[in-house]
Design a protein around this motif. Structure first.
Motif, PDB file in Angstrom:
ATOM      1  N   GLU A 163       0.825  -1.199   0.000  1.00  0.00           N
ATOM      2  CA  GLU A 163       0.000   0.000   0.000  1.00  0.00           C
ATOM      3  C   GLU A 163       0.863   1.253   0.000  1.00  0.00           C
ATOM      4  O   GLU A 163       1.995   1.253   0.484  1.00  0.00           O
TER       5      GLU A 163
ATOM      6  N   ASP B  59     -17.128 -11.693  -5.040  1.00  0.00           N
ATOM      7  CA  ASP B  59     -16.488 -11.138  -6.236  1.00  0.00           C
ATOM      8  C   ASP B  59     -16.306 -12.154  -7.364  1.00  0.00           C
ATOM      9  O   ASP B  59     -15.807 -11.817  -8.438  1.00  0.00           O
TER      10      ASP B  59
ATOM     11  N   LYS C 259      -0.684  -7.575   5.747  1.00  0.00           N
ATOM     12  CA  LYS C 259      -1.345  -7.342   4.465  1.00  0.00           C
ATOM     13  C   LYS C 259      -0.837  -6.089   3.763  1.00  0.00           C
ATOM     14  O   LYS C 259      -0.652  -6.064   2.543  1.00  0.00           O
TER      15      LYS C 259
ATOM     16  N   GLU D  93       1.401  -7.933  -1.765  1.00  0.00           N
ATOM     17  CA  GLU D  93       0.903  -7.530  -3.089  1.00  0.00           C
ATOM     18  C   GLU D  93      -0.623  -7.519  -3.134  1.00  0.00           C
ATOM     19  O   GLU D  93      -1.217  -7.529  -4.206  1.00  0.00           O
ATOM     20  N   TYR D  94      -1.235  -7.486  -1.966  1.00  0.00           N
ATOM     21  CA  TYR D  94      -2.693  -7.546  -1.888  1.00  0.00           C
ATOM     22  C   TYR D  94      -3.350  -6.229  -2.307  1.00  0.00           C
ATOM     23  O   TYR D  94      -2.721  -5.175  -2.307  1.00  0.00           O
ATOM     24  N   THR D  95      -4.649  -6.323  -2.630  1.00  0.00           N
ATOM     25  CA  THR D  95      -5.437  -5.122  -2.871  1.00  0.00           C
ATOM     26  C   THR D  95      -5.422  -4.278  -1.602  1.00  0.00           C
ATOM     27  O   THR D  95      -5.664  -4.792  -0.510  1.00  0.00           O
ATOM     28  N   PRO D  96      -5.135  -2.972  -1.688  1.00  0.00           N
ATOM     29  CA  PRO D  96      -5.087  -2.125  -0.489  1.00  0.00           C
ATOM     30  C   PRO D  96      -6.396  -2.173   0.294  1.00  0.00           C
ATOM     31  O   PRO D  96      -7.476  -2.330  -0.275  1.00  0.00           O
ATOM     32  N   ASP D  97      -6.287  -2.031   1.609  1.00  0.00           N
ATOM     33  CA  ASP D  97      -7.441  -2.157   2.493  1.00  0.00           C
ATOM     34  C   ASP D  97      -7.466  -1.006   3.490  1.00  0.00           C
ATOM     35  O   ASP D  97      -6.412  -0.569   3.971  1.00  0.00           O
TER      36      ASP D  97
ATOM     37  N   SER E 245      -8.795 -13.688  -5.832  1.00  0.00           N
ATOM     38  CA  SER E 245      -9.356 -12.571  -5.073  1.00  0.00           C
ATOM     39  C   SER E 245      -8.212 -11.955  -4.278  1.00  0.00           C
ATOM     40  O   SER E 245      -7.893 -12.384  -3.167  1.00  0.00           O
ATOM     41  N   ARG E 246      -7.585 -10.943  -4.821  1.00  0.00           N
ATOM     42  CA  ARG E 246      -6.278 -10.497  -4.364  1.00  0.00           C
ATOM     43  C   ARG E 246      -6.292  -9.729  -3.046  1.00  0.00           C
ATOM     44  O   ARG E 246      -5.235  -9.453  -2.477  1.00  0.00           O
ATOM     45  N   GLY E 247      -7.459  -9.410  -2.542  1.00  0.00           N
ATOM     46  CA  GLY E 247      -7.515  -8.887  -1.187  1.00  0.00           C
ATOM     47  C   GLY E 247      -7.346  -9.994  -0.163  1.00  0.00           C
ATOM     48  O   GLY E 247      -7.042  -9.743   1.002  1.00  0.00           O
TER      49      GLY E 247
ATOM     50  N   VAL F  27      -2.774 -14.043  -2.713  1.00  0.00           N
ATOM     51  CA  VAL F  27      -1.986 -13.763  -3.915  1.00  0.00           C
ATOM     52  C   VAL F  27      -1.142 -14.993  -4.235  1.00  0.00           C
ATOM     53  O   VAL F  27      -1.037 -15.926  -3.424  1.00  0.00           O
TER      54      VAL F  27
END
Length: 207
Positions: free
Chosen positions: A2, A90, A133, A137-141, A181-183, A186
């Motif tokens: 992030e 998703d 997290k 490389e996860y989706t930012p949260d 589902s990259r959140g 990965v």
């Protein structure tokens, strides 16, 4: 990973909420409240969503000293393939798992999650990774998470079946993974699991 704006906004909000728990002076309470409002506005702008939505997400863990939430994930291998579940939210695939529930140990949590999402019973012999997290490389949260990854072993010949929150459960070869589902998961989470499965003497990975 992030960006620094998101990381700093989350830290600012956590400091403000923790301050509100312990502050007694009315002027300190006023200042912490103002800082919290500023942090929420920053998170709203960064997430391109309303302050009300951000406030609702934050309020889940708002009581007391602010700490990261815990997510548990389990890797199950069969015939050199990994078990993934398809999320209803998703339509994408992930290692089974989710938020850790109060009252259960980490191992008990992942046993429950895999049974609920894929329909099979497992044992949990190894913890193979602990990840922050925000550093992956996860989706930012908006929220901060520690992610616990366990190597699991299926018990018996249970048939895979989707649960209330999933729409599919299948084994996939590592060189033919579906859209993730990259959140939640990965590729490196899956490949780290395979390396540990192939050699359980290697050390648990952690950030």
């Amino acid at each position: 990973m992030e960006n620094s704006w998101l990381a700093n906004a989350k830290k600012l909000q956590a400091i403000a909420e923790t301050g509100l728990v312990y502050a007694e002076d009315k002027y300190d309470i006023e200042r912490y409240s103002e800082i919290s409002d500023i942090a929420l506005k920053l998170l709203s702008d960064l997430g391109n969503t309303s302050v009300d939505v951000i406030t609702g997400l934050i309020s889940e863990g708002k009581k007391g000293y602010i700490t990261p939430k815990v997510d548990v994930r389990g890797a199950v291998f069969q015939d050199n393939k990994v078990l993934l579940v398809q999320e209803k939210s998703d339509g994408l695939w992930t290692l089974p798992g989710g938020f850790a529930d109060v009252g259960l140990s980490p191992a008990e949590n992942i046993e429950k999650e895999i049974f609920e999402e894929a329909g099979i019973a497992v044992t949990v012999p190894y913890l193979y990774a602990v990840r922050h997290k925000a550093k992956g490389e996860y989706t930012p949260d908006i929220l901060d998470f520690y992610k616990l990854f366990f190597l699991c072993k299926a018990q018996g010949e249970g048939e895979l079946k989707a649960g209330l929150e999933t729409m599919g459960a299948e084994y996939f070869s590592l060189d033919n993974l579906p859209a993730l589902s990259r959140g939640r998961t990965v590729e490196s989470d899956i490949h780290n699991a395979w390396r540990f499965h192939s050699n359980v003497n290697q050390k648990t990975y952690f950030d």
